[in-house]
Design a protein around this motif. Structure first.
Motif, PDB file in Angstrom:
ATOM      1  N   LEU A  17       5.436  91.596  29.110  1.00 33.87           N
ATOM      2  CA  LEU A  17       6.493  90.941  28.324  1.00 33.87           C
ATOM      3  C   LEU A  17       6.575  91.484  26.899  1.00 33.87           C
ATOM      4  O   LEU A  17       7.659  91.894  26.464  1.00 33.87           O
ATOM      5  CB  LEU A  17       6.289  89.422  28.320  1.00 33.87           C
ATOM      6  CG  LEU A  17       7.289  88.627  27.468  1.00 33.87           C
ATOM      7  CD1 LEU A  17       8.719  88.852  27.952  1.00 33.87           C
ATOM      8  CD2 LEU A  17       6.946  87.137  27.476  1.00 33.87           C
ATOM      9  N   GLY A  20      12.014  97.164  23.586  1.00 35.87           N
ATOM     10  CA  GLY A  20      13.454  97.064  23.827  1.00 35.87           C
ATOM     11  C   GLY A  20      14.254  96.772  22.572  1.00 35.87           C
ATOM     12  O   GLY A  20      15.276  97.423  22.317  1.00 35.87           O
ATOM     13  N   ILE A  21      13.799  95.810  21.768  1.00 39.17           N
ATOM     14  CA  ILE A  21      14.592  95.464  20.579  1.00 39.17           C
ATOM     15  C   ILE A  21      14.535  96.574  19.533  1.00 39.17           C
ATOM     16  O   ILE A  21      15.488  96.753  18.759  1.00 39.17           O
ATOM     17  CB  ILE A  21      14.154  94.112  19.977  1.00 39.17           C
ATOM     18  CG1 ILE A  21      12.673  94.124  19.591  1.00 39.17           C
ATOM     19  CG2 ILE A  21      14.458  92.978  20.933  1.00 39.17           C
ATOM     20  CD1 ILE A  21      12.217  92.837  18.910  1.00 39.17           C
ATOM     21  N   MET A  43       6.204  87.243  20.838  1.00 39.34           N
ATOM     22  CA  MET A  43       6.012  88.047  22.049  1.00 39.34           C
ATOM     23  C   MET A  43       4.545  88.449  22.229  1.00 39.34           C
ATOM     24  O   MET A  43       4.028  88.445  23.342  1.00 39.34           O
ATOM     25  CB  MET A  43       6.892  89.293  21.988  1.00 39.34           C
ATOM     26  CG  MET A  43       8.389  89.010  22.091  1.00 39.34           C
ATOM     27  SD  MET A  43       8.865  88.219  23.653  1.00 39.34           S
ATOM     28  CE  MET A  43       9.065  86.502  23.130  1.00 39.34           C
ATOM     29  N   ILE A  70      17.908  92.896  27.726  1.00 39.34           N
ATOM     30  CA  ILE A  70      16.560  92.578  27.258  1.00 39.34           C
ATOM     31  C   ILE A  70      16.367  91.073  27.138  1.00 39.34           C
ATOM     32  O   ILE A  70      15.347  90.524  27.574  1.00 39.34           O
ATOM     33  CB  ILE A  70      16.292  93.274  25.919  1.00 39.34           C
ATOM     34  CG1 ILE A  70      16.205  94.793  26.124  1.00 39.34           C
ATOM     35  CG2 ILE A  70      15.003  92.766  25.279  1.00 39.34           C
ATOM     36  CD1 ILE A  70      16.273  95.570  24.838  1.00 39.34           C
ATOM     37  N   CYS A  71      17.347  90.380  26.567  1.00 42.54           N
ATOM     38  CA  CYS A  71      17.229  88.935  26.393  1.00 42.54           C
ATOM     39  C   CYS A  71      17.217  88.207  27.731  1.00 42.54           C
ATOM     40  O   CYS A  71      16.454  87.252  27.929  1.00 42.54           O
ATOM     41  CB  CYS A  71      18.371  88.419  25.522  1.00 42.54           C
ATOM     42  SG  CYS A  71      18.256  88.882  23.786  1.00 42.54           S
ATOM     43  N   THR A  77       9.808  93.695  25.648  1.00 45.90           N
ATOM     44  CA  THR A  77      10.731  93.119  24.668  1.00 45.90           C
ATOM     45  C   THR A  77      10.632  93.796  23.308  1.00 45.90           C
ATOM     46  O   THR A  77      11.661  94.098  22.690  1.00 45.90           O
ATOM     47  CB  THR A  77      10.485  91.610  24.516  1.00 45.90           C
ATOM     48  OG1 THR A  77       9.088  91.371  24.234  1.00 45.90           O
ATOM     49  CG2 THR A  77      10.853  90.873  25.794  1.00 45.90           C
ATOM     50  N   THR A 119      16.367  89.454  30.769  1.00 48.03           N
ATOM     51  CA  THR A 119      15.128  89.752  31.477  1.00 48.03           C
ATOM     52  C   THR A 119      13.937  89.076  30.812  1.00 48.03           C
ATOM     53  O   THR A 119      13.056  88.526  31.489  1.00 48.03           O
ATOM     54  CB  THR A 119      14.896  91.274  31.534  1.00 48.03           C
ATOM     55  OG1 THR A 119      16.051  91.912  32.093  1.00 48.03           O
ATOM     56  CG2 THR A 119      13.677  91.606  32.369  1.00 48.03           C
ATOM     57  N   GLY A 120      13.907  89.101  29.471  1.00 47.56           N
ATOM     58  CA  GLY A 120      12.824  88.457  28.746  1.00 47.56           C
ATOM     59  C   GLY A 120      12.783  86.965  28.970  1.00 47.56           C
ATOM     60  O   GLY A 120      11.701  86.378  29.108  1.00 47.56           O
ATOM     61  N   SER A 121      13.952  86.319  29.041  1.00 48.18           N
ATOM     62  CA  SER A 121      13.992  84.875  29.270  1.00 48.18           C
ATOM     63  C   SER A 121      13.449  84.532  30.653  1.00 48.18           C
ATOM     64  O   SER A 121      12.746  83.528  30.828  1.00 48.18           O
ATOM     65  CB  SER A 121      15.412  84.349  29.110  1.00 48.18           C
ATOM     66  OG  SER A 121      16.275  84.895  30.095  1.00 48.18           O
ATOM     67  N   CYS A 170       9.649  87.286  15.708  1.00 41.77           N
ATOM     68  CA  CYS A 170       9.887  87.583  17.122  1.00 41.77           C
ATOM     69  C   CYS A 170       8.751  88.405  17.726  1.00 41.77           C
ATOM     70  O   CYS A 170       8.333  88.161  18.869  1.00 41.77           O
ATOM     71  CB  CYS A 170      11.213  88.316  17.294  1.00 41.77           C
ATOM     72  SG  CYS A 170      12.659  87.272  16.957  1.00 41.77           S
TER      73      CYS A 170
END
Length: 273
Positions: free
Chosen positions: A11, A18-19, A219, A82-83, A15, A85-87, A215
């Motif tokens: 995770l 990704g960001i 994570m 990303i959001c 994330t 999948t991350g959620s 953030c």
């Protein structure tokens, strides 16, 4: 070691990477100004995407907030992915953490609250990723207003739960680590919120930096569940198949029952907090 530990480890890797890729894309397309830029103007003769000079003219519309980096295509597509999948991963980790606590210890208020806040955070994260701030500002801010406080509450609850269940020195050390990360995340969240409401260009930019820090801390906090997930087994899923179970059954209890000696459990009303 269990393969389940790959989930919390992946995770933060997915994330955070990704960001930053989304930020790099937004920077390359000149949709935002770099994080090391502290000079802003009230207005510019030419919008940032159309500027070609060595020195860029930036306004508050170009502050590198995470949401701003994912506002315009093509980076907005990756930001939504990303959001979303991350959620999903947040929901799955929260559910497995909930079942693991029941399996190894006993269900409690902190455990149930942790699951609830984690899932609410995931719902807010989906809204943040799929409603861009420049095109659906109200829905985007609602999602952010849900995701940020609940993610902060989640890490606080999990830190308290870690201390509540700790029995070994390693478990107490993990509690110290999570508590430290929670305090840093709280400071970053408060500073980001306070600075975001100011009219100062420098404070607005500082707000964006603290948002990034917050953030990434959240994570990385999820990544610490590798410690518990390393000892997870298929029996954890059986806890979920029983609907969570009113009572938890430890390995000792199961052996006792097999031997024909019934085990005794405390009523749920007296479950530990």
């Amino acid at each position: 070691m269990s393969l389940w530990m790959i989930l919390p480890a992946s995770l933060p890797v997915f994330t955070i990477t990704g960001i930053w890729v989304v930020y790099a894309m937004a920077l390359y397309n000149q949709h935002v100004c770099p994080v090391n830029n502290w000079l802003y103007n009230e207005s510019c003769e030419e919008q940032l995407p159309f500027q070609t000079g060595p020195v860029l003219c930036c306004t508050l519309d170009n502050v590198p907030l995470i949401s701003k980096c994912g506002t315009l295509p093509p980076e907005s597509c990756f930001f939504s992915l990303i959001c979303s999948t991350g959620s999903f991963m947040v929901m799955l980790i929260g559910l497995l953490r909930y079942a693991h606590v029941i399996e190894k210890h006993q269900n409690c208020v902190l455990n149930t609250a942790g699951l609830s806040t984690g899932w609410i955070c995931a719902a807010g994260l989906i809204m943040v990723g799929n409603f861009q701030v420049d095109y659906a500002k109200v829905l985007h801010y609602i999602g952010a207003g849900v995701a940020f406080p609940t993610s902060m509450l989640f890490v606080c609850l999990q830190s308290a739960l870690t201390y509540r269940l700790a029995k070994t020195q390693e478990e107490y050390q993990m509690g110290h680590l999570r508590l430290g990360m929670s305090l840093l995340a709280l400071i970053a969240l408060v500073l980001s919120g306070v600075f975001f409401c100011q009219e100062s260009f420098a404070l607005q930019h500082a707000s964006a930096i603290f948002e990034w820090i917050f953030c990434m801390l959240i994570m990385l906090f999820y990544g610490t569940f590798v410690f518990e997930f390393g000892g997870m087994s298929g029996d954890t899923l059986m806890v979920l198949s029983r609907g969570g179970g009113i009572h938890s059954f430890s390995t000792t209890d199961q052996k006792t029952e097999v031997a024909g000696r019934p085990s005794h459990h405390q009523p749920e009303n007296f479950s530990m907090l």
